[in-house]
Design an enzyme around this catalytic site. Structure first.
Site, PDB file in Angstrom:
ATOM      1  N   CYS A  35       0.806  -1.227   0.000  1.00  0.00           N
ATOM      2  CA  CYS A  35       0.000   0.000   0.000  1.00  0.00           C
ATOM      3  C   CYS A  35       0.835   1.270   0.000  1.00  0.00           C
ATOM      4  O   CYS A  35       0.322   2.344  -0.306  1.00  0.00           O
ATOM      5  CB  CYS A  35      -0.932   0.012   1.212  1.00  0.00           C
ATOM      6  SG  CYS A  35      -2.085  -1.365   1.246  1.00  0.00           S
ATOM      7  N   HIS A 167      -4.173   7.463   5.797  1.00  0.00           N
ATOM      8  CA  HIS A 167      -4.260   6.227   5.023  1.00  0.00           C
ATOM      9  C   HIS A 167      -5.674   5.669   5.128  1.00  0.00           C
ATOM     10  O   HIS A 167      -6.292   5.343   4.129  1.00  0.00           O
ATOM     11  CB  HIS A 167      -3.228   5.237   5.550  1.00  0.00           C
ATOM     12  CG  HIS A 167      -3.092   3.997   4.740  1.00  0.00           C
ATOM     13  ND1 HIS A 167      -2.969   4.011   3.362  1.00  0.00           N
ATOM     14  CD2 HIS A 167      -3.066   2.686   5.099  1.00  0.00           C
ATOM     15  CE1 HIS A 167      -2.858   2.763   2.912  1.00  0.00           C
ATOM     16  NE2 HIS A 167      -2.927   1.942   3.942  1.00  0.00           N
ATOM     17  N   HIS A 205     -10.131   1.519  -1.737  1.00  0.00           N
ATOM     18  CA  HIS A 205      -8.694   1.382  -1.502  1.00  0.00           C
ATOM     19  C   HIS A 205      -8.028   0.906  -2.793  1.00  0.00           C
ATOM     20  O   HIS A 205      -8.274  -0.207  -3.254  1.00  0.00           O
ATOM     21  CB  HIS A 205      -8.462   0.379  -0.375  1.00  0.00           C
ATOM     22  CG  HIS A 205      -7.051   0.322   0.103  1.00  0.00           C
ATOM     23  ND1 HIS A 205      -6.049   1.134  -0.386  1.00  0.00           N
ATOM     24  CD2 HIS A 205      -6.460  -0.484   1.043  1.00  0.00           C
ATOM     25  CE1 HIS A 205      -4.925   0.856   0.236  1.00  0.00           C
ATOM     26  NE2 HIS A 205      -5.152  -0.116   1.096  1.00  0.00           N
TER      27      HIS A 205
END
Length: 227
Positions: A35, A167, A205
């Site tokens: 990520c 995030h 995401h």
């Protein structure tokens, strides 16, 4: 050579295929840190420019959900929302929805720029190291350490910040440690509220490409407020 054989399809060749077709001669490599991939690649480009290895850096990122088996495995891992809604920092957050992004940024020294959309004053990386909970669990302490050291090194008082783009993956494992780190760094003795957000509530995401979505969101907010 056309990208259809074992060499062209290998992850290590992706960046070099682009350099091949565009006849680019500078350093060319693929960076995969899950990520954090896009931000990690940006940090490498920043370091290359600041160290004098190159004058400019083209940094591309992509996340495309081609293989259904990946969705299945993430579901079994327990990180995907069964409802399809991504609710970062919400009491009902139960996972994220996967999203797709293809994005590119162009870095160069300010003195060479014909136009400047944003300034990057500093970049810093770290790693959690060993954790008893497992490799997939983020460390609130290491996030705190990274943020604290970052702002000390670039000499920007944390009280100057009005907004933090987090995030925020809408997972039980990820959100609480991040919120704790943000609170401990930015909200101690703070007199005004600190707004936080996560673009994943809008786009889902996008995993390896998610960092550039964050940059795009914050840049659009800045333009809207300024003008």
């Amino acid at each position: 050579i056309n990208g259809q054989n074992i060499i062209g399809c290998h992850k290590s060749a992706t960046a070099n295929m682009i350099s091949y077709f565009l006849d680019l001669k500078g350093p060319s490599c693929t960076i995969d840190t899950a990520c954090s991939s896009s931000f990690h690649a940006m940090a490498v480009g920043y370091d290359y420019i600041m160290s004098g290895k190159c004058e400019d850096a083209i940094i591309g990122t992509a996340n495309l959900c081609f293989a259904p088996i990946v969705n299945l495995q993430f579901t079994r891992l327990g990180v995907l929302s069964p409802t399809g809604y991504c609710r970062p920092f919400d009491s009902t957050a139960n996972g994220y929805a996967r999203g797709e992004t293809v994005a590119v940024i162009y870095l160069q020294k300010a003195k060479n720029a014909k136009r400047i959309y944003a300034i990057c004053p500093h970049i810093k990386l770290n790693n959690d190291g060993y954790k008893e909970e497992g490799i997939t669990y983020p460390s609130s302490q290491m996030q705190y350490t990274l943020l604290k050291e970052f702002y000390e090194e670039c000499k920007i008082p944390t009280s100057y910040l009005d907004y933090v783009e987090a995030h925020g993956t809408a997972t039980i494992a990820g959100d609480p440690p991040e919120i704790n780190a943000i609170y401990n760094v930015f909200c101690t003795n703070r007199e005004t509220p600190l707004m936080i957000g996560s673009v994943k509530s809008n786009l889902g995401h996008t995993e390896s490409a998610s960092g550039f979505n964050q940059i795009a969101k914050v840049k659009q907010i800045s333009i809207f407020i300024f003008y």
